[in-house]
Design an enzyme around this catalytic site. Structure first.
Site, PDB file in Angstrom:
ATOM      1  N   SER A   1     -11.273  -0.639   0.104  1.00  0.00           N
ATOM      2  CA  SER A   1      -9.951  -0.661   0.743  1.00  0.00           C
ATOM      3  C   SER A   1     -10.050  -1.094   2.193  1.00  0.00           C
ATOM      4  O   SER A   1      -9.117  -1.703   2.724  1.00  0.00           O
ATOM      5  CB  SER A   1      -9.317   0.738   0.722  1.00  0.00           C
ATOM      6  OG  SER A   1      -8.686   0.988  -0.496  1.00  0.00           O
TER       7      SER A   1
ATOM      8  N   HIS B   1      -3.441   6.028   4.021  1.00  0.00           N
ATOM      9  CA  HIS B   1      -4.196   4.863   3.570  1.00  0.00           C
ATOM     10  C   HIS B   1      -3.610   3.550   4.079  1.00  0.00           C
ATOM     11  O   HIS B   1      -4.315   2.711   4.658  1.00  0.00           O
ATOM     12  CB  HIS B   1      -4.235   4.892   2.037  1.00  0.00           C
ATOM     13  CG  HIS B   1      -5.202   3.941   1.410  1.00  0.00           C
ATOM     14  ND1 HIS B   1      -4.842   2.691   0.985  1.00  0.00           N
ATOM     15  CD2 HIS B   1      -6.513   4.073   1.127  1.00  0.00           C
ATOM     16  CE1 HIS B   1      -5.898   2.088   0.468  1.00  0.00           C
ATOM     17  NE2 HIS B   1      -6.935   2.906   0.530  1.00  0.00           N
TER      18      HIS B   1
ATOM     19  N   ASP C   1       0.845  -1.194   0.000  1.00  0.00           N
ATOM     20  CA  ASP C   1       0.000   0.000   0.000  1.00  0.00           C
ATOM     21  C   ASP C   1       0.881   1.246   0.000  1.00  0.00           C
ATOM     22  O   ASP C   1       1.958   1.224  -0.605  1.00  0.00           O
ATOM     23  CB  ASP C   1      -0.924  -0.058   1.241  1.00  0.00           C
ATOM     24  CG  ASP C   1      -2.249   0.653   1.015  1.00  0.00           C
ATOM     25  OD1 ASP C   1      -2.223   1.890   0.995  1.00  0.00           O
ATOM     26  OD2 ASP C   1      -3.281  -0.017   0.872  1.00  0.00           O
TER      27      ASP C   1
END
Lengths: 688, 126
Positions: A405, A228, A173
């Site tokens: 996600s 994220h 990621d």
């Protein structure tokens, strides 16, 4: 590609709005208005009618259209957007003058204002559709990992001792903030693959190179979207104990490999007009996954997480180059969980989630409805919670986010938990367990029905549980047929009861029952033994002290003379065959808990006369069969026997009449049986 | 985490539309090369993933050797000023390159070792 009907026409699929409140970073997801004619949601009207006042969030309608996250804007464009937000807010507050209201929060970077309003102010807001896009209840959002983890049975798995301990999950990621209290001590491997491409992208690896491994290399990248990876890692494996919070990620005991694969894109056309942005080259994602693959011998990886994607694929995209490495990982038992995508497609997935060997994950709400933004397709693998998930953010904070996600690391973490419980289970076995035990949820827009994961129930399939065994004991030297009751037994399961007991004839009759034969050696240690059933995937259940080895109890024999009924043997020590003369026929019955294995027999008559099962002694052969007409059990040549008799079981003996006097009425007949444990038993009768 | 596709993809879609017709007379090359790649090299360089033809084997060391040999074979036959290596892989039959039109033409002749040329796409967080 078909979009969802219920998607708000004005909003992107994922409406994650960042705002600052009392120093904490929070995310909220606003629902769309229910009708085009009203900006006020029905719940707001109901609340103000019922309670007189209601706390609301009003979303402002900006003159430039939809709000653009500031990280995607130039400094000048940010200023313009902030000025628009302030101007529209002023318009609304001016119209509310004299109405029953109180301003609770104003925001400079997001088009929102939080108000406490009475009926008259609400009416004014409703009439202000030129400036107000919608008005929703300012709802209280509890920390949602605390809800989503129990929803999928994570806490029940923990209570069974399975929390991912000993397992590593790879988060491919934007990097992971390893010093975050939620993730302290968890990041055990790091890598970065981030490309500099002239005119497009600049590496974000800490060393400035296009690849880096070792401590620090998987750190969170420096752009605004780089929270994220830390959020995703927290969902998969965060542990609240170190952070002083009451919730944890799904595999709270698991360790993390942080792989940073995003590059800083500087070209406006790459970034939808708002550079810089973070995107990941497929080639870098493959390199990151290959690093995971290369470390498989050093780390016990359960799964790799890809909350990344793009494009729309209405069928499996097995021509995608990433399939090679996903297949490699799958071949060594490592699942690659991939986000389905947030475009609201009802018949398509993003790449690489569309690859058939990936575990594609769509998002559901905590009420088990399909999230409006989630992609779905018939070839998708699983649903998992992905709306308003509260997890770790960069800077040591926590916040909400929604998206596939966020659903994906619920599956990645679930894999960690299940892999701990069933360490040799294949990806197919774990996927099957999750799919067959999941709660089926149908997407009303697409009709796609897929299982929402339930880890506790998947554990029930992968990990057997034993409730009882019968009989609960057996003597040394005995062969004991046992029945094990419980749950989760799978064909191919093995049974073990410790040293000195050989288990054979294992049969799984049903998921709730296993039968087996326990051959207890003569020298086996006495006492209680743990009984363990192990499924093919390595998941095992144990009944502590479930079976006890006892000392050999004396076996007893009873004997009955049946007369001269058959001609099965002849006069001679190896004469296994008819000789034209009927044999004396007897039935012996064994009484011995657990049964016995007979290894020798001898019959004596008082007349006298002797027969036995040893071809070397010179005595005539004593024929043995399980029934009157059953096959003789004597070994050809040696006459030896070796057969099991259950407690209460019988066998039949045949002795050739030597002189015609051995079986006369009143003669004493004595049978001696020798058993495999070295003991023997004798029976004596008088011929009738 | 937006819903907006990367601009580069939108740009490519427009280019694909224009190029598909041009490629109609080249069925073999079309089968091997992503139309988007062909579109991009017409205006500059493209970042691609080349799929290599490597015999399947369960022996991992042998497979790694075969992959390396296939990568070397491609690189030896590529005009060096028209292509650069982005990434090599050990366990998957791929080679990430940045190529121009000349290099793409060279790749298209390597039907003995090149199985496909696909665009190295940029993905976004979801």
């Amino acid at each position: 590609v078909a979009p969802r009907r219920r998607r708000a026409p004005f909003a992107s699929a994922l409406l994650a709005v960042l705002f600052l409140l009392s120093g904490a970073t929070l995310w909220i997801t606003l629902p769309p208005a229910d009708s085009a004619s009203s900006v006020v949601m029905p719940e707001v009207r109901h609340r103000v009618l019922r309670e007189g006042r209601v706390r609301v969030i009003a979303e402002l309608r900006l003159p430039a259209g939809s709000h653009v996250p500031e990280g995607l804007l130039t400094a000048a464009a940010q200023s313009v957007q902030r000025r628009d937000i302030a101007a529209v807010r002023l318009q609304i507050l001016s119209r509310l003058a004299g109405r029953s209201h109180q301003v609770l929060h104003q925001y400079s970077t997001v088009p929102l204002v939080t108000l406490d309003v009475g009926p008259d102010a609400l009416t004014e807001l409703e009439a202000s559709s030129l400036w107000v896009r919608r008005v929703v209840v300012d709802s209280l959002n509890a920390p949602t990992l605390a809800q989503s983890v129990p929803l999928i049975g994570g806490d029940q798995a923990w209570s069974r001792g399975f929390d991912g301990t000993g397992v590593v999950v790879a988060i491919v990621d934007t990097g992971v903030e390893a010093t975050h209290p939620f993730l302290t001590g968890k990041v055990v491997e790091e890598a970065c693959y981030s490309s500099t491409v002239s005119g497009h992208s600049i590496t974000m690896c800490p060393n400035g190179s296009t690849q880096q491994t070792g401590p620090g290399s998987g750190a969170s990248c420096p752009l605004s979207v780089c929270w994220h990876g830390t959020h995703v890692a927290g969902i998969a494996a965060g542990n609240g104990a170190g952070a002083g919070v009451a919730f944890s990620g799904v595999a709270k005991g698991a360790q993390i490999m942080a792989v940073q694969v995003f590059s800083k894109f500087t070209n406006a056309s790459d970034c939808g007009g708002s550079p810089p942005c973070a995107l990941a080259w497929t080639s870098d994602i493959i390199a990151g996954l290959e690093r995971v693959y290369s470390l498989r011998g050093a780390r016990n990886f359960s799964s790799a997480n890809l909350s990344i994607g793009g494009g729309s694929y209405t069928a499996p995209c097995d021509g995608d180059p990433a399939k090679f490495i996903i297949d490699n990982l799958r071949s060594v038992g490592i699942a690659t969980a991939v986000a389905a995508g947030n475009d609201g497609y009802t018949n398509a997935l993003n790449s690489p989630g569309c690859i058939s060997s990936a575990i594609s994950v769509g998002a559901t709400t905590k009420a088990d409805a399909v999230a409006s933004f989630s992609n779905a397709a018939s070839f998708m693998s699983l649903w998992a919670p992905g709306v308003s998930i509260y997890s770790s953010l960069t800077g040591g904070s926590f916040g909400y986010a929604s998206g596939t996600s966020m659903a994906t690391p619920h599956v990645t973490g679930a894999w960690g938990v299940l892999k701990q419980a069933a360490p040799t289970a294949s990806v197919n076995q774990i996927l099957s367990a999750l799919q067959t035990t999941g709660l089926l949820i149908t997407d009303s827009d697409s009709g796609v029905t897929k299982p929402r994961i339930r880890i506790d129930q998947a554990l029930g399939v992968l990990v057997p549980a034993i409730t009882s065994i019968s009989p609960t004991q057996g003597p040394v030297g005995a062969a004991v047929a046992v029945t094990i009751a419980g749950s989760g037994f799978v064909t191919g399961a093995t049974v073990s009861v410790g040293a000195g007991i050989i288990v054979s004839n294992v049969a799984v009759g049903a998921p709730t029952q296993v039968t087996a034969t326990l051959a207890i050696a003569a020298g086996a240690a006495l006492g209680a033994r743990d009984v363990t059933v192990t499924n093919p995937g390595g998941g095992s259940g144990t009944l502590a002290g479930g079976f006890t080895v006892t000392s050999a109890s004396a076996a007893t024999l009873s004997l009955a003379y049946n007369g001269k009924l058959r001609d099965r043997v002849g006069p001679g020590n190896t004469a296994l065959g008819a000789d034209g003369t009927l044999d004396g026929t007897l039935t012996a019955t064994l009484s011995a808990p657990g049964g016995r294995t007979v290894t020798g027999l001898r019959l004596d008559s008082s007349q006298p006369g002797t027969w036995d099962t040893d071809g070397a002694t010179g005595y005539w052969v004593l024929g043995v069969a399980s029934s009157l007409d059953g096959a003789l059990l004597n070994a050809v040549g040696t006459m030896a026997v070796n057969f099991a008799v259950a407690n209460g079981g019988s066998f039949v003996l045949f002795a050739s009449d030597y002189q015609g006097t051995e079986f006369l009425s009143g003669n004493t007949l004595t049978l001696t049986a020798t058993f495999s444990d070295g003991t023997s038993a004798t029976a004596v009768i008088a011929a009738p | 985490v937006g819903n907006v596709r990367a601009g580069v993809v939108a740009l490519l879609v427009a280019q694909i539309v224009g190029v598909t017709a041009l490629g109609a007379g080249m069925p073999r090359a079309d089968a091997m090369v992503d139309p988007e790649v062909r579109a991009l090299v017409r205006v500059g360089r493209a970042r691609v993933l080349v799929t290599l033809q490597v015999a399947e084997t369960s022996n991992q060391a042998q497979r790694a050797d075969a992959i390396g040999r296939a990568q070397d074979a491609v690189l030896m036959r590529l005009p060096s000023t028209h292509a650069s290596v982005v990434r090599r892989y050990e366990s998957v039959p791929l080679l990430a390159l940045e190529i121009d039109a000349t290099a793409l033409r060279a790749l298209e002749t390597m039907t003995d070792v090149v199985a496909g040329v696909k665009l190295d796409r940029a993905m976004k967080p979801q």
